[in-house]
Design an enzyme around this catalytic site. Sequence first.
Site, PDB file in Angstrom:
ATOM      1  N   THR A 243       8.300 -30.934 -27.643  1.00 29.08           N
ATOM      2  CA  THR A 243       7.412 -31.230 -27.815  1.00 29.08           C
ATOM      3  C   THR A 243       7.254 -31.348 -29.383  1.00 29.08           C
ATOM      4  O   THR A 243       7.581 -30.907 -29.757  1.00 29.08           O
ATOM      5  CB  THR A 243       6.084 -29.636 -27.422  1.00 29.08           C
ATOM      6  OG1 THR A 243       5.919 -29.592 -25.955  1.00 29.08           O
ATOM      7  CG2 THR A 243       4.327 -30.776 -28.753  1.00 29.08           C
TER       8      THR A 243
ATOM      9  N   ARG B 249      -2.839 -27.382 -15.649  1.00 28.44           N
ATOM     10  CA  ARG B 249      -2.699 -26.181 -16.779  1.00 28.44           C
ATOM     11  C   ARG B 249      -3.145 -26.943 -17.652  1.00 28.44           C
ATOM     12  O   ARG B 249      -2.686 -28.612 -18.020  1.00 28.44           O
ATOM     13  CB  ARG B 249      -1.098 -25.661 -16.324  1.00 28.44           C
ATOM     14  CG  ARG B 249      -0.818 -25.119 -17.896  1.00 28.44           C
ATOM     15  CD  ARG B 249      -0.247 -26.003 -18.695  1.00 28.44           C
ATOM     16  NE  ARG B 249       0.256 -25.039 -19.221  1.00 28.44           N
ATOM     17  CZ  ARG B 249       1.145 -25.229 -20.178  1.00 28.44           C
ATOM     18  NH1 ARG B 249       0.841 -26.496 -20.717  1.00 28.44           N
ATOM     19  NH2 ARG B 249       1.959 -23.660 -21.420  1.00 28.44           N
ATOM     20  N   VAL B 250      -3.669 -26.888 -19.298  1.00 28.82           N
ATOM     21  CA  VAL B 250      -3.795 -27.177 -20.436  1.00 28.82           C
ATOM     22  C   VAL B 250      -2.560 -26.125 -21.058  1.00 28.82           C
ATOM     23  O   VAL B 250      -3.245 -25.275 -21.428  1.00 28.82           O
ATOM     24  CB  VAL B 250      -4.919 -27.382 -20.747  1.00 28.82           C
ATOM     25  CG1 VAL B 250      -5.327 -27.606 -22.482  1.00 28.82           C
ATOM     26  CG2 VAL B 250      -5.652 -28.843 -20.430  1.00 28.82           C
ATOM     27  N   GLY B 251      -2.306 -26.481 -21.399  1.00 29.74           N
ATOM     28  CA  GLY B 251      -1.688 -26.219 -23.401  1.00 29.74           C
ATOM     29  C   GLY B 251      -1.737 -25.969 -23.960  1.00 29.74           C
ATOM     30  O   GLY B 251      -3.312 -26.001 -24.037  1.00 29.74           O
ATOM     31  N   ASP B 252      -1.613 -25.407 -25.117  1.00 30.50           N
ATOM     32  CA  ASP B 252      -1.488 -25.145 -26.753  1.00 30.50           C
ATOM     33  C   ASP B 252      -2.223 -26.321 -27.426  1.00 30.50           C
ATOM     34  O   ASP B 252      -2.779 -26.605 -28.507  1.00 30.50           O
ATOM     35  CB  ASP B 252      -0.883 -24.418 -27.493  1.00 30.50           C
ATOM     36  CG  ASP B 252       0.394 -24.618 -27.732  1.00 30.50           C
ATOM     37  OD1 ASP B 252       0.873 -25.071 -26.801  1.00 30.50           O
ATOM     38  OD2 ASP B 252       1.341 -24.973 -28.709  1.00 30.50           O
TER      39      ASP B 252
ATOM     40  N   THR C 256       5.469 -24.966 -31.268  1.00 35.18           N
ATOM     41  CA  THR C 256       5.526 -25.078 -29.980  1.00 35.18           C
ATOM     42  C   THR C 256       6.519 -23.987 -29.300  1.00 35.18           C
ATOM     43  O   THR C 256       6.455 -23.279 -29.806  1.00 35.18           O
ATOM     44  CB  THR C 256       7.256 -26.461 -30.583  1.00 35.18           C
ATOM     45  OG1 THR C 256       7.618 -26.466 -29.015  1.00 35.18           O
ATOM     46  CG2 THR C 256       8.738 -25.736 -31.307  1.00 35.18           C
ATOM     47  N   GLY C 257       7.029 -24.539 -28.019  1.00 31.55           N
ATOM     48  CA  GLY C 257       7.218 -23.034 -26.935  1.00 31.55           C
ATOM     49  C   GLY C 257       6.085 -22.955 -26.348  1.00 31.55           C
ATOM     50  O   GLY C 257       5.050 -23.547 -25.895  1.00 31.55           O
TER      51      GLY C 257
ATOM     52  N   GLY D 250       3.031 -22.583 -24.583  1.00 31.62           N
ATOM     53  CA  GLY D 250       2.030 -22.767 -25.202  1.00 31.62           C
ATOM     54  C   GLY D 250       0.483 -21.379 -24.767  1.00 31.62           C
ATOM     55  O   GLY D 250       0.075 -21.139 -25.911  1.00 31.62           O
TER      56      GLY D 250
HETATM   57  C1  SD4 Z   1       2.884 -26.297 -23.880  1.00 33.13           C
HETATM   58  N1  SD4 Z   1       3.367 -25.950 -26.098  1.00 33.13           N
HETATM   59  O1  SD4 Z   1       2.294 -27.243 -22.994  1.00 33.13           O
HETATM   60  C2  SD4 Z   1       3.966 -27.423 -25.165  1.00 33.13           C
HETATM   61  C3  SD4 Z   1       5.510 -27.320 -25.117  1.00 33.13           C
HETATM   62  C4  SD4 Z   1       5.913 -26.991 -25.416  1.00 33.13           C
HETATM   63  O2  SD4 Z   1       7.917 -28.017 -26.205  1.00 33.13           O
HETATM   64  O3  SD4 Z   1       5.841 -26.493 -26.336  1.00 33.13           O
HETATM   65  N2  SD4 Z   1       7.359 -27.615 -25.357  1.00 33.13           N
HETATM   66  O4  SD4 Z   1       2.436 -25.161 -23.661  1.00 33.13           O
END
Ligand code: SD4
Length: 312
Positions: A174, A202-205, A225-226, A228
């Site tokens: 991301t 699904r929705v992330g951060d 990132t990571g 979420g």
């Molecule tokens: C998520 N934070 O959708 C995002 C994924 C991500 O590097 O950061 N990927 O959870």
Amino acid sequence: MRRRTFLQSTTLLGLAATNQQKNFVPEPVIIATWKNEKGTKAGWDKIMQTGKALDGVEAGAWVPEADPNETTVGYGGYPDRDGHVTLDACIMDHLGNAGSVTFLEGIMHPISVARAVMEKTPHVMLSGAGALQFALEQGFKKENLLTEKSKKAWEEWKKVAKYEPKVNIERHDTIGLLALGKAGEIAGACSTSGMAFKMHGRVGDSPIIGGAVYCDDEVGGACATGLGEFVMKTLGSFLIVEFMRQGKSPQQACEDAIMRIVKRYKYQEFQVGYLAINKKGEYGAYAIQKGFNFTITKHGVTQVIESASYMS
Ligand code: SD4
């Protein structure tokens, strides 16, 4: 010098120093999560053109959004487990304005839709079909974002269909961006196709203001990132900005926000990485796992830097 004259002149000196601090304008700078040299370079060029941090972070996000080989952002992003490429993005400016889109399909540049939400609606977040409808009304084109390569990866995945977030592999890339413009103002942005093969819906951060991005022009900004789910549950970027407001350096603030996750949630096999920048242009980065890096462009020079991490 008589005592009163001395006191007057030292007070004046003090005032001059405070005014100097107030008038201090740092050099423009743009930083982004992961190896994103083309993105930060494009963002830098934009800041040089328009002067604005907001234009810089938007232009920076455009690069991976349009890159078919970038499988975690925009066009070419891995789909969800039902085969849909669904996008999340957000953007925030130095005035505290914010816009975001979640669960958006078929639009190559979700970051610009998020910016349009911020600038052209009374709302902060639009989702799914409503976000798409708004994008089309704004003149964005609907396109198929699922490339043959990503479709193949999804078909492979379906044979086993095991949902397991992996650390630092291509499922995490991301783009989160922070920039200081020519006036020293802060802006931040984030764009993603989210976790590969996630549950539909699904929705992330990444579209969450305070989760993946937060900016406060009195303090600085942060982005994430990571995985979420853990960024959302700790409102990581907001937390980092608040830590900096308390006087912590960007580096210390990122480390403390990672420690918040590590202490609160015992499972540590996932990755979260944070970036922060303050109003002096000082920056910091920290992650749970090894392997997180970030890209910075300053004075027109671009560098990829390895982040420190909690796990060695
Ligand atoms: C998520 N934070 O959708 C995002 C994924 C991500 O590097 O950061 N990927 O959870």
